[in-house]
Design an enzyme around this catalytic site. Structure first.
Site, PDB file in Angstrom:
ATOM      1  N   GLY A   1      17.015  13.725  28.662  1.00 56.41           N
ATOM      2  CA  GLY A   1      17.109  14.890  27.783  1.00 56.41           C
ATOM      3  C   GLY A   1      16.109  14.890  26.641  1.00 56.41           C
TER       4      GLY A   1
ATOM      5  N   GLY B   1      18.460  16.499  35.168  1.00 58.60           N
ATOM      6  CA  GLY B   1      19.407  17.155  34.269  1.00 58.60           C
ATOM      7  C   GLY B   1      18.947  18.556  33.935  1.00 58.60           C
ATOM      8  N   GLY B   2      18.278  18.697  32.783  1.00 54.19           N
ATOM      9  CA  GLY B   2      17.873  20.008  32.267  1.00 54.19           C
ATOM     10  C   GLY B   2      17.196  20.902  33.297  1.00 54.19           C
TER      11      GLY B   2
ATOM     12  N   GLU C   1      18.135   5.316  35.094  1.00 56.67           N
ATOM     13  CA  GLU C   1      17.945   6.355  34.084  1.00 56.67           C
ATOM     14  C   GLU C   1      17.759   5.699  32.721  1.00 56.67           C
ATOM     15  OE1 GLU C   1      19.530  10.385  35.277  1.00 56.67           O
ATOM     16  OE2 GLU C   1      21.212   9.350  34.417  1.00 56.67           O
TER      17      GLU C   1
ATOM     18  N   HIS D   1      27.189   7.443  33.951  1.00 56.41           N
ATOM     19  CA  HIS D   1      26.071   8.135  33.284  1.00 56.41           C
ATOM     20  C   HIS D   1      25.985   7.652  31.831  1.00 56.41           C
ATOM     21  CE1 HIS D   1      23.592  11.296  31.573  1.00 56.41           C
ATOM     22  NE2 HIS D   1      23.207  11.574  32.811  1.00 56.41           N
TER      23      HIS D   1
ATOM     24  N   GLU E   1      25.439   9.110  29.133  1.00 62.16           N
ATOM     25  CA  GLU E   1      26.154   9.905  28.119  1.00 62.16           C
ATOM     26  C   GLU E   1      27.616   9.488  28.063  1.00 62.16           C
ATOM     27  OE1 GLU E   1      24.859  13.712  29.595  1.00 62.16           O
ATOM     28  OE2 GLU E   1      22.849  13.269  28.832  1.00 62.16           O
TER      29      GLU E   1
ATOM     30  N   SER F   1      14.214  13.272  32.292  1.00 62.13           N
ATOM     31  CA  SER F   1      13.195  14.298  32.033  1.00 62.13           C
ATOM     32  C   SER F   1      12.290  14.569  33.238  1.00 62.13           C
ATOM     33  CB  SER F   1      12.364  13.928  30.799  1.00 62.13           C
ATOM     34  OG  SER F   1      13.196  13.876  29.653  1.00 62.13           O
TER      35      SER F   1
ATOM     36  N   TRP G   1      24.402  19.191  36.187  1.00 61.92           N
ATOM     37  CA  TRP G   1      24.504  20.370  35.320  1.00 61.92           C
ATOM     38  C   TRP G   1      25.133  20.015  33.971  1.00 61.92           C
ATOM     39  CZ3 TRP G   1      26.592  24.685  39.195  1.00 61.92           C
ATOM     40  CH2 TRP G   1      25.634  24.876  40.190  1.00 61.92           C
TER      41      TRP G   1
HETATM   42  C1  PEP Z   1      20.551  13.329  33.495  1.00 63.02           C
HETATM   43  O1  PEP Z   1      21.378  14.077  32.999  1.00 63.02           O
HETATM   44  O2  PEP Z   1      20.932  12.440  34.264  1.00 63.02           O
HETATM   45  C2  PEP Z   1      19.144  13.521  33.167  1.00 63.02           C
HETATM   46  C3  PEP Z   1      18.266  12.728  33.721  1.00 63.02           C
HETATM   47  O3  PEP Z   1      18.822  14.548  32.303  1.00 63.02           O
HETATM   48  P1  PEP Z   1      17.348  15.149  32.020  1.00 63.02           P
HETATM   49  O4  PEP Z   1      16.690  15.385  33.341  1.00 63.02           O
HETATM   50  O5  PEP Z   1      17.606  16.388  31.254  1.00 63.02           O
HETATM   51  O6  PEP Z   1      16.615  14.109  31.235  1.00 63.02           O
END
Ligand code: PEP
Length: 254
Positions: free
Chosen positions: A172, A232-233, A166, A94, A96, A211, A10
């Site tokens: 994102g 994520g989203g 990832e 992660h 980020e 994504s 989230w």
């Molecule tokens: C994530 O936050 O680990 C991620 C994969 O985000 P999203 O699905 O939005 O790309």
């Protein structure tokens, strides 16, 4: 056969009422028992989410945990506190956090050690940037990140992780890796794990993140080396997150 894991990150989204509403929608859904599902709310929403999902098969995890034990570490949330609260999983490394908070492999290794010692199940995130992929360095970067962690944790620690591949360029952005691109990296990771751990490496889950949505999930889950998704989203939309889990369940029947 490895069970698929569908995990929802989230991130730093929503206020308490939003977290409660999201958790409530998940609590009232009927989940397939052959798929593991987990959500990762912000720290301050963990208790409410845990309470709401107490009777549900959806597990709750944290988005990070401290490298430190209890003590004079203002602002930190320890792994022991998270385990005590009822968290099963924790995300570590992660992209980020690697980018915005400058977390490096050494710090990530220390966080993983602490999380494992407290009984949490860490999901270690690894992945290359767009620039590194353009330079054909994806394999070197991803396996380099794993190597640092292996040196820190050893085989025993490594064997207790879930790995989330990832690619940074897919997070994102709405631009997922293609199933072939993702499957290739998962295959590299699996071979790397087998070289270090032998046969037990076959039991480790390698999930894909970047994504993932209701449209691309089925194709990603159809890949031999993809054991689930870190979402994520799309995990903020309960219907879509539920549908992604349905694709994971359906992929087991093929
Ligand atoms: C994530 O936050 O680990 C991620 C994969 O985000 P999203 O699905 O939005 O790309």
């Amino acid at each position: 056969m490895r069970r698929k894991l569908v995990a929802g990150n989230w991130k730093a989204n929503g206020l308490m009422a939003d977290a409660r509403a999201l958790a409530q929608s998940l609590a009232s859904a009927l989940w397939h028992d052959e798929v593991d599902v987990a959500v990762f709310p912000p720290f301050v929403h963990l208790s409410a989410t845990l309470d709401t999902l107490r009777a549900s098969p959806v597990a709750v995890g944290a988005q990070d945990s401290s490298e430190f034990p209890a003590g004079a570490y203002t602002g930190e949330v320890t792994a022991e506190m998270l385990a005590d609260l009822g968290c099963g999983f924790v995300l570590i490394g992660h992209s980020e956090r690697r980018t915005l908070l400058r977390e490096d492999d050494r710090l990530i290794g220390r966080k993983l050690s602490k999380a494992l010692a407290c009984g949490l199940k860490p999901i270690l995130c690894v992945g290359e940037t767009a620039e590194e992929r353009d330079q054909s360095r994806a394999e070197e970067v991803v396996l380099g990140q794993l190597n640092s962690i292996w040196k820190h944790l050893g085989a025993d620690g490594l064997s207790r992780l879930t790995i989330a591949y990832e690619p940074v360029w897919a997070i994102g952005t709405g631009r997922s890796a293609s199933p072939q691109e993702a499957d290739e990296v998962h295959h590299w990771i699996r071979n790397w794990l087998v070289q270090r751990l032998g046969l037990p490496a076959r039991n480790l889950r390698i999930i894909y993140g970047g994504s993932v949505n209701r449209t691309n999930a089925a194709q990603l889950f159809a890949c031999k080396n993809i054991d689930g998704a870190l979402v994520g989203g799309a995990s903020l939309k309960p219907d879509e997150f539920y549908e992604i889990h349905l694709h994971a369940a359906a992929s087991r029947l093929r």
